[in-house]
Design a protein around this motif. Structure first.
Motif, PDB file in Angstrom:
ATOM      1  N   THR A  27      58.472 -28.294  48.162  1.00 63.31           N
ATOM      2  CA  THR A  27      57.642 -27.421  48.999  1.00 63.31           C
ATOM      3  C   THR A  27      58.346 -26.103  49.288  1.00 63.31           C
ATOM      4  O   THR A  27      57.684 -25.078  49.507  1.00 63.31           O
ATOM      5  N   SER A  28      59.668 -26.117  49.275  1.00 63.57           N
ATOM      6  CA  SER A  28      60.430 -24.895  49.539  1.00 63.57           C
ATOM      7  C   SER A  28      60.187 -23.822  48.502  1.00 63.57           C
ATOM      8  O   SER A  28      60.442 -22.638  48.749  1.00 63.57           O
ATOM      9  N   GLU A  29      59.658 -24.182  47.325  1.00 62.92           N
ATOM     10  CA  GLU A  29      59.452 -23.209  46.246  1.00 62.92           C
ATOM     11  C   GLU A  29      58.028 -22.660  46.204  1.00 62.92           C
ATOM     12  O   GLU A  29      57.749 -21.750  45.420  1.00 62.92           O
ATOM     13  N   VAL A  30      57.123 -23.197  47.015  1.00 60.85           N
ATOM     14  CA  VAL A  30      55.738 -22.728  46.984  1.00 60.85           C
ATOM     15  C   VAL A  30      55.474 -21.822  48.182  1.00 60.85           C
ATOM     16  O   VAL A  30      56.211 -21.821  49.158  1.00 60.85           O
ATOM     17  N   GLU A  31      54.414 -21.051  48.099  1.00 62.36           N
ATOM     18  CA  GLU A  31      53.994 -20.213  49.226  1.00 62.36           C
ATOM     19  C   GLU A  31      52.847 -20.910  49.953  1.00 62.36           C
ATOM     20  O   GLU A  31      51.848 -21.275  49.346  1.00 62.36           O
ATOM     21  N   ILE A  32      53.008 -21.104  51.234  1.00 64.92           N
ATOM     22  CA  ILE A  32      51.968 -21.739  52.028  1.00 64.92           C
ATOM     23  C   ILE A  32      50.993 -20.672  52.525  1.00 64.92           C
ATOM     24  O   ILE A  32      51.396 -19.679  53.132  1.00 64.92           O
ATOM     25  N   VAL A  33      49.725 -20.872  52.217  1.00 66.05           N
ATOM     26  CA  VAL A  33      48.677 -19.933  52.607  1.00 66.05           C
ATOM     27  C   VAL A  33      47.997 -20.489  53.861  1.00 66.05           C
ATOM     28  O   VAL A  33      47.327 -21.511  53.815  1.00 66.05           O
ATOM     29  N   ARG A  34      48.168 -19.829  54.980  1.00 64.56           N
ATOM     30  CA  ARG A  34      47.664 -20.343  56.254  1.00 64.56           C
ATOM     31  C   ARG A  34      46.177 -20.018  56.387  1.00 64.56           C
ATOM     32  O   ARG A  34      45.777 -19.071  57.050  1.00 64.56           O
ATOM     33  N   ASN A  35      45.368 -20.861  55.760  1.00 65.67           N
ATOM     34  CA  ASN A  35      43.921 -20.633  55.744  1.00 65.67           C
ATOM     35  C   ASN A  35      43.149 -21.808  56.335  1.00 65.67           C
ATOM     36  O   ASN A  35      41.951 -21.956  56.093  1.00 65.67           O
ATOM     37  N   TRP A  36      43.823 -22.651  57.118  1.00 66.52           N
ATOM     38  CA  TRP A  36      43.170 -23.837  57.667  1.00 66.52           C
ATOM     39  C   TRP A  36      42.484 -23.474  58.985  1.00 66.52           C
ATOM     40  O   TRP A  36      43.078 -23.511  60.047  1.00 66.52           O
ATOM     41  N   ASP A  37      41.205 -23.117  58.898  1.00 66.73           N
ATOM     42  CA  ASP A  37      40.422 -22.710  60.069  1.00 66.73           C
ATOM     43  C   ASP A  37      39.057 -23.375  59.959  1.00 66.73           C
ATOM     44  O   ASP A  37      38.114 -22.802  59.424  1.00 66.73           O
ATOM     45  N   THR A  38      38.947 -24.595  60.470  1.00 67.83           N
ATOM     46  CA  THR A  38      37.809 -25.460  60.187  1.00 67.83           C
ATOM     47  C   THR A  38      37.164 -25.979  61.464  1.00 67.83           C
ATOM     48  O   THR A  38      37.688 -25.805  62.566  1.00 67.83           O
ATOM     49  N   ILE A  39      36.053 -26.672  61.297  1.00 64.95           N
ATOM     50  CA  ILE A  39      35.337 -27.225  62.444  1.00 64.95           C
ATOM     51  C   ILE A  39      36.098 -28.379  63.092  1.00 64.95           C
ATOM     52  O   ILE A  39      36.033 -28.575  64.302  1.00 64.95           O
ATOM     53  N   GLY A  40      36.818 -29.150  62.291  1.00 64.28           N
ATOM     54  CA  GLY A  40      37.511 -30.313  62.810  1.00 64.28           C
ATOM     55  C   GLY A  40      38.755 -30.654  62.021  1.00 64.28           C
ATOM     56  O   GLY A  40      39.069 -29.998  61.024  1.00 64.28           O
ATOM     57  N   MET A  41      39.473 -31.671  62.466  1.00 66.69           N
ATOM     58  CA  MET A  41      40.742 -32.092  61.882  1.00 66.69           C
ATOM     59  C   MET A  41      41.716 -30.931  61.739  1.00 66.69           C
ATOM     60  O   MET A  41      42.533 -30.871  60.815  1.00 66.69           O
ATOM     61  N   ARG A  42      41.648 -30.031  62.686  1.00 63.94           N
ATOM     62  CA  ARG A  42      42.465 -28.825  62.621  1.00 63.94           C
ATOM     63  C   ARG A  42      43.955 -29.137  62.779  1.00 63.94           C
ATOM     64  O   ARG A  42      44.811 -28.457  62.221  1.00 63.94           O
ATOM     65  N   GLY A  43      44.263 -30.191  63.520  1.00 64.81           N
ATOM     66  CA  GLY A  43      45.660 -30.543  63.745  1.00 64.81           C
ATOM     67  C   GLY A  43      46.394 -31.020  62.513  1.00 64.81           C
ATOM     68  O   GLY A  43      47.620 -31.149  62.533  1.00 64.81           O
ATOM     69  N   THR A  44      45.666 -31.283  61.412  1.00 68.28           N
ATOM     70  CA  THR A  44      46.323 -31.749  60.190  1.00 68.28           C
ATOM     71  C   THR A  44      47.074 -30.636  59.462  1.00 68.28           C
ATOM     72  O   THR A  44      47.882 -30.922  58.576  1.00 68.28           O
ATOM     73  N   GLY A  45      46.797 -29.383  59.805  1.00 70.29           N
ATOM     74  CA  GLY A  45      47.492 -28.275  59.143  1.00 70.29           C
ATOM     75  C   GLY A  45      47.288 -28.276  57.638  1.00 70.29           C
ATOM     76  O   GLY A  45      48.225 -28.020  56.873  1.00 70.29           O
ATOM     77  N   SER A  46      46.059 -28.535  57.197  1.00 65.23           N
ATOM     78  CA  SER A  46      45.780 -28.677  55.763  1.00 65.23           C
ATOM     79  C   SER A  46      45.612 -27.315  55.090  1.00 65.23           C
ATOM     80  O   SER A  46      44.529 -26.947  54.605  1.00 65.23           O
ATOM     81  N   ASN A  47      46.679 -26.588  55.031  1.00 63.85           N
ATOM     82  CA  ASN A  47      46.666 -25.212  54.524  1.00 63.85           C
ATOM     83  C   ASN A  47      46.670 -25.165  53.001  1.00 63.85           C
ATOM     84  O   ASN A  47      46.811 -26.186  52.319  1.00 63.85           O
ATOM     85  N   GLY A  48      46.551 -23.941  52.487  1.00 65.32           N
ATOM     86  CA  GLY A  48      46.601 -23.735  51.049  1.00 65.32           C
ATOM     87  C   GLY A  48      48.026 -23.625  50.540  1.00 65.32           C
ATOM     88  O   GLY A  48      48.970 -23.403  51.302  1.00 65.32           O
ATOM     89  N   VAL A  49      48.159 -23.806  49.235  1.00 70.22           N
ATOM     90  CA  VAL A  49      49.458 -23.696  48.568  1.00 70.22           C
ATOM     91  C   VAL A  49      49.289 -22.777  47.364  1.00 70.22           C
ATOM     92  O   VAL A  49      48.413 -23.000  46.518  1.00 70.22           O
ATOM     93  N   LEU A  50      50.112 -21.742  47.286  1.00 74.46           N
ATOM     94  CA  LEU A  50      50.067 -20.782  46.183  1.00 74.46           C
ATOM     95  C   LEU A  50      51.315 -20.942  45.321  1.00 74.46           C
ATOM     96  O   LEU A  50      52.436 -20.959  45.832  1.00 74.46           O
TER      97      LEU A  50
END
Length: 400
Positions: free
Chosen positions: A177-200
């Motif tokens: 995971t240290s080699e990927v870029e995390i895209v902070r795009n997790w803005d949803t109606i629910g399950m927001r606490g999971t931090g299910s962001n994008g990976v580039l």
């Protein structure tokens, strides 16, 4: 990071595991609204799961896994979910994500499973690859990567021609995971606490021993390079049905909490526009509570059926199953997702205006249940159609 001694250590028995699930659930519930606002739970919660060794529940025994009983496993996930569905989702995923690395080539298994790490993934084959020597360079953006903010490894889907002339096949590429870029795009109606962001990923090299061909997960049920313990439970069940077991457990834990909220509030609720009557004396609320209890019992029965099917396959060492067998458990997941969704909406609308305020537990649990029900492996229409096709001898869903 310390968890202030809230966890029991040293044992993996039922009492200890459920006590730790309760403690982690309460820890997550205490920060539920902050997590909902920020789009992720704190590292404290993930660290607590790691200290409680939740990530080792399904790991192969060779690498320190506990091979927990599946009935107990779903009970643990439900226990966490009654406090925080987002935390239950992560507890489930951090454990289930120890299954697919067990199908890597032996060297990759040692690298990924040999350490005390957390894993995330996005199995959708949306990436692109370029051949580079023996391995590949990976490109693309994958969304919905649950738990990636606290993970050490991430598995990402893409099509690749592993053997020249045989054409592209669906694979899972494993990267730090240290080699990927995390895209902070997790803005949803629910399950927001999971931090299910994008990976580039932009051209990271992935060697052959860090690639899992999907055929080994879905078609053969045998890891790359073999050299594995055929008696380990993780290799004695079909991958996808086992991997997806946590979804209905998360939903059921959430609806259990919502039903308890409904009953508690209805017992105390006074209806101003109905002459100050107590709502517990209303025939409508009485019937609804009875309906909810029976529907919950039906969902629990279906979850038991799911576990019994997996247990039978494990006993038989059946790591590849027919489409009809596979789609029955898909239908179980879809039915539970639809029923818990419908129950949640009924509860929220029946409780009235006070339940719809942002931050109210009824509002949060309802949004979370809606979000879980939208996952493609839980869609009622797709699951019933797939199961129905197989009952007539036709092919099932290509993935679920």
């Amino acid at each position: 990071m310390s968890t202030d001694n809230v966890l029991l250590k040293g044992k993996m028995d039922r009492e200890t595991l459920l006590a730790n699930a309760e403690a982690i659930g309460k820890m997550a519930e205490a920060e539920a609204m902050e997590a909902d606002k920020n789009g992720h739970l704190s590292d404290k919660v993930s660290q607590a799961m790691k200290e409680a060794e939740f990530h080792k529940l399904m790991k192969p025994k060779k690498y320190g896994g506990h091979s927990v009983n599946l009935t107990l496993y779903t009970e643990m996930i439900r226990t966490v979910a009654r406090h925080s569905m987002a935390a239950a989702w992560l507890a489930y995923f951090y454990s289930a994500h120890e299954v697919w690395p067990a199908y890597l080539p032996p060297k990759g298994r040692d690298v990924v499973l040999g350490g005390d790490t957390l894993l995330a993934d996005v199995v959708a084959p949306v990436g692109k690859v370029e051949k580079d020597g023996e391995g590949f360079r990976l490109y693309g953006q994958w969304n919905f990567c649950s738990g990636v903010l606290s993970s050490d490894w991430v598995g990402l889907g893409a099509m690749a021609e592993l053997t020249e002339g045989e054409g592209p096949e669906y694979c899972l590429f494993v990267l730090p995971t240290s080699e990927v870029e995390i895209v902070r795009n997790w803005d949803t109606i629910g399950m927001r606490g999971t931090g299910s962001n994008g990976v580039l990923v932009e051209g990271i090299y992935v060697p052959p021993h860090m690639i899992v061909p999907a055929k080994n997960l879905f078609a053969t049920g045998v890891p790359v390079g073999e050299d594995y313990d055929k008696n380990d439970p993780v290799y004695r069940m079909p991958f996808m049905p086992l991997f997806l077991l946590g979804f209905p457990a998360v939903s059921i834990g959430g609806i259990e909490r919502l039903i308890s909220i409904f009953q508690e509030r209805t017992e105390k609720r006074v209806r101003v526009f109905k002459g100050g009557s107590n709502e517990s004396k209303s025939g409508g609320s009485q019937r609804l509570l009875a309906e909810l209890k029976i529907e919950l019992a039906a969902c629990l029965g279906l979850l038991d059926r799911y576990v019994q099917i997996l247990d039978k396959w494990q006993e038989e060492g059946k790591n590849v199953v027919s489409d009809e067998e596979r789609e029955e458990v898909f239908a179980i997941r879809g039915h539970i997702a639809a029923k818990t969704r419908d129950m949640a909406v009924k509860i929220l609308t029946t409780l009235g205006g006070t339940a719809i305020y942002k931050g109210d537990p009824a509002e949060l649990f309802t949004r979370d249940i809606l979000a879980v029900s939208s996952h493609p492996n839980s869609l009622w229409e797709d699951s019933m159609a797939a199961y129905g096709r197989t009952l007539f001898g036709l092919p099932g869903d290509p993935v679920w």
